[in-house]
Design an enzyme around this catalytic site. Structure first.
Site, PDB file in Angstrom:
ATOM      1  N   HIS A  70       0.833  -1.205   0.000  1.00  0.00           N
ATOM      2  CA  HIS A  70       0.000   0.000   0.000  1.00  0.00           C
ATOM      3  C   HIS A  70       0.864   1.250   0.000  1.00  0.00           C
ATOM      4  O   HIS A  70       2.091   1.158   0.129  1.00  0.00           O
ATOM      5  CB  HIS A  70      -0.923   0.010   1.235  1.00  0.00           C
ATOM      6  CG  HIS A  70      -0.184   0.263   2.514  1.00  0.00           C
ATOM      7  ND1 HIS A  70       0.569  -0.694   3.142  1.00  0.00           N
ATOM      8  CD2 HIS A  70      -0.043   1.386   3.279  1.00  0.00           C
ATOM      9  CE1 HIS A  70       1.135  -0.184   4.233  1.00  0.00           C
ATOM     10  NE2 HIS A  70       0.780   1.089   4.336  1.00  0.00           N
ATOM     11  N   GLU A  76       5.550   7.871   6.849  1.00  0.00           N
ATOM     12  CA  GLU A  76       5.318   6.875   7.905  1.00  0.00           C
ATOM     13  C   GLU A  76       6.605   6.631   8.665  1.00  0.00           C
ATOM     14  O   GLU A  76       7.634   6.320   8.080  1.00  0.00           O
ATOM     15  CB  GLU A  76       4.821   5.567   7.265  1.00  0.00           C
ATOM     16  CG  GLU A  76       4.730   4.387   8.226  1.00  0.00           C
ATOM     17  CD  GLU A  76       4.162   3.146   7.537  1.00  0.00           C
ATOM     18  OE1 GLU A  76       3.240   3.288   6.712  1.00  0.00           O
ATOM     19  OE2 GLU A  76       4.663   2.046   7.810  1.00  0.00           O
ATOM     20  N   HIS A 115       4.910   0.382   0.107  1.00  0.00           N
ATOM     21  CA  HIS A 115       5.637  -0.458   1.066  1.00  0.00           C
ATOM     22  C   HIS A 115       4.745  -1.563   1.623  1.00  0.00           C
ATOM     23  O   HIS A 115       3.536  -1.574   1.385  1.00  0.00           O
ATOM     24  CB  HIS A 115       6.188   0.409   2.199  1.00  0.00           C
ATOM     25  CG  HIS A 115       5.148   1.279   2.844  1.00  0.00           C
ATOM     26  ND1 HIS A 115       4.830   2.523   2.366  1.00  0.00           N
ATOM     27  CD2 HIS A 115       4.338   1.089   3.915  1.00  0.00           C
ATOM     28  CE1 HIS A 115       3.880   3.065   3.110  1.00  0.00           C
ATOM     29  NE2 HIS A 115       3.558   2.208   4.067  1.00  0.00           N
ATOM     30  N   HIS A 293       6.650  22.624  29.604  1.00  0.00           N
ATOM     31  CA  HIS A 293       6.186  21.369  30.220  1.00  0.00           C
ATOM     32  C   HIS A 293       7.342  20.632  30.887  1.00  0.00           C
ATOM     33  O   HIS A 293       8.507  20.902  30.640  1.00  0.00           O
ATOM     34  CB  HIS A 293       5.492  20.472  29.190  1.00  0.00           C
ATOM     35  CG  HIS A 293       6.302  20.182  27.962  1.00  0.00           C
ATOM     36  ND1 HIS A 293       6.494  21.114  26.970  1.00  0.00           N
ATOM     37  CD2 HIS A 293       6.981  19.070  27.570  1.00  0.00           C
ATOM     38  CE1 HIS A 293       7.243  20.580  26.012  1.00  0.00           C
ATOM     39  NE2 HIS A 293       7.565  19.350  26.346  1.00  0.00           N
ATOM     40  N   GLU A 307       9.185  11.335  22.314  1.00  0.00           N
ATOM     41  CA  GLU A 307       8.748  12.681  21.951  1.00  0.00           C
ATOM     42  C   GLU A 307       8.850  12.757  20.428  1.00  0.00           C
ATOM     43  O   GLU A 307       9.917  12.490  19.877  1.00  0.00           O
ATOM     44  CB  GLU A 307       9.686  13.747  22.542  1.00  0.00           C
ATOM     45  CG  GLU A 307       9.804  13.730  24.042  1.00  0.00           C
ATOM     46  CD  GLU A 307      10.736  14.847  24.572  1.00  0.00           C
ATOM     47  OE1 GLU A 307      11.175  15.704  23.789  1.00  0.00           O
ATOM     48  OE2 GLU A 307      11.005  14.820  25.782  1.00  0.00           O
TER      49      GLU A 307
HETATM   50 MN    MN Z   1       1.909   2.518   5.492  1.00  0.00          MN
HETATM   51 MN    MN Z   2       9.003  18.063  25.381  1.00  0.00          MN
END
Ligand code: MN
Ligand code: MN
Length: 365
Positions: A70, A76, A115, A293, A307
């Protein structure tokens, strides 16, 4: 009775105030799409409306299970949580790529590049896409395209009789149970155009971390994983009693995935507003662009989390470092602070800190 090792958010810090959007969603609160061969579940802007920059998909494949061939408009990025999988891809110049991925490895497929993923054993991974509106259930799949192309057109395109397409799927396959493939070498296709010029695989956990007392950070972005042009990440380790220091990011929102342990994050958005959220393994957190934060390890085991940023680079501003590199008189008068604070400031950035006298739990609680 209240379990002090697993505190719920009964009483937030008294410094919390004001209104913030929801900054937490758990994969355990999503609906799973279950197929023979594996399952997937996702946290997108539909589940967590503030999260417009990135979307996450938690996927598992059986041994031999295949996420079919797909492609999609979004880049990604993926982190292998457990087990092993084989990924394949071919780029626009006919250069191909195949690799086996193990725990702590990541991959990156550029937007529009086709992929596949196949489990070599039972495996589970986190997929992150550079658009909060993404859904893994509405990608462009090879089976879906075949099913929605007339058979005479398929016949003309491939130069074979229509009968060659008698048993193709009638709709999108998505995930299916296949045979466990042999060794990587046995499946390699020699492209006359060679392999992709920039590798799609990076061994993140094997990277040498930046260590500080209390934890470590491994940063991966286009500097050390050049193909990853739109997604940057940091893998952060916070030991019990330690915390990710007060900081913010000058480039984009932060999308988080909690891998192990439990933590508590407070986000400060200015104008007197700050709000605290509790997280544990399997939760997604979010921090709006440039808001301050910190994250405390509130458990007894090491907290690991990712993160993630829709960016070509990882960037953060440390409150401590900012103050250390500003004229002392100015910081002192601004905060009405004594020399004890001013003298303890560090010019070097410590992403994770562990003050020996500090513990999340008051001693006599
Ligand atoms: Mn994919
Ligand atoms: Mn951060």
């Amino acid at each position: 009775m209240r379990d002090l090792q697993n505190p719920d958010m009964l009483v937030p810090p008294i410094t919390d105030a004001g209104l913030l959007p929801n900054l937490k969603f758990s994969f355990s609160d999503t609906s799973m799409k279950l197929d023979h061969g594996g399952w997937s579940r996702e946290i997108t802007v539909r589940e967590l409306p503030v999260a417009t920059t990135l979307a996450g998909v938690n996927m598992s494949l059986t041994a031999g299970g295949v996420r079919e061939l797909h492609w999609h408009k979004q880049a990604e990025w993926s982190y292998m949580l457990l087990g092993r999988a084989r990924i394949t891809s071919v780029d626009q110049q006919g250069r191909n790529f195949i690799a086996d991925i193990g725990p702590g490895d990541i991959w990156y497929f550029p937007p529009g590049i086709p992929h596949s993923i196949q489990g070599l054993e039972h495996c589970e991974f986190l997929l992150v896409f550079d658009d909060g509106n993404f859904s893994d259930l509405s990608t462009l799949s090879i089976s879906d395209w075949f099913a929605h192309t007339p058979k005479d057109v398929l016949s003309a395109n491939f130069g074979v009789p229509e009968s060659a397409f008698n048993s193709i799927p009638s709709e999108q396959v998505y995930i299916y149970q296949g045979e466990v493939p042999g060794l990587l070498e046995s499946q390699e296709v020699q492209s006359p155009f060679g392999e992709v010029s920039l590798t799609f695989k990076h061994e993140l956990v094997k990277q040498i971390p930046i260590k500080t007392p209390g934890g470590s950070v491994r940063i991966v972005d286009s500097n050390n994983f050049p193909i990853s042009k739109t997604i940057a990440a940091a893998l952060v380790e916070i030991e019990p009693g330690a915390m990710r220091e007060l900081h913010w990011h000058p480039n984009n929102d932060e999308w988080q995935y909690y891998l192990t342990g439990q933590g508590r994050m407070t986000v400060f958005t200015g104008n007197g507003a700050a709000r605290t959220f509790d997280y544990r393994a399997g939760d997604v957190g979010y921090v709006p662009f440039a808001t301050g934060h910190y994250i405390q390890n509130t458990g007894t085991e090491t907290l690991w989390f990712l993160e993630m940023f829709k960016s070509n680079r990882f960037e953060d501003v440390s409150l401590n470092q900012w103050m250390a590199l500003t004229p002392k008189e100015l910081v002192k008068s601004n905060l009405n602070a004594g020399t004890e604070l001013i003298d303890s400031l560090r010019m070097e950035k410590w992403s994770v800190v562990n003050f020996p006298g500090y513990s999340y739990y008051p001693k006599n609680r």
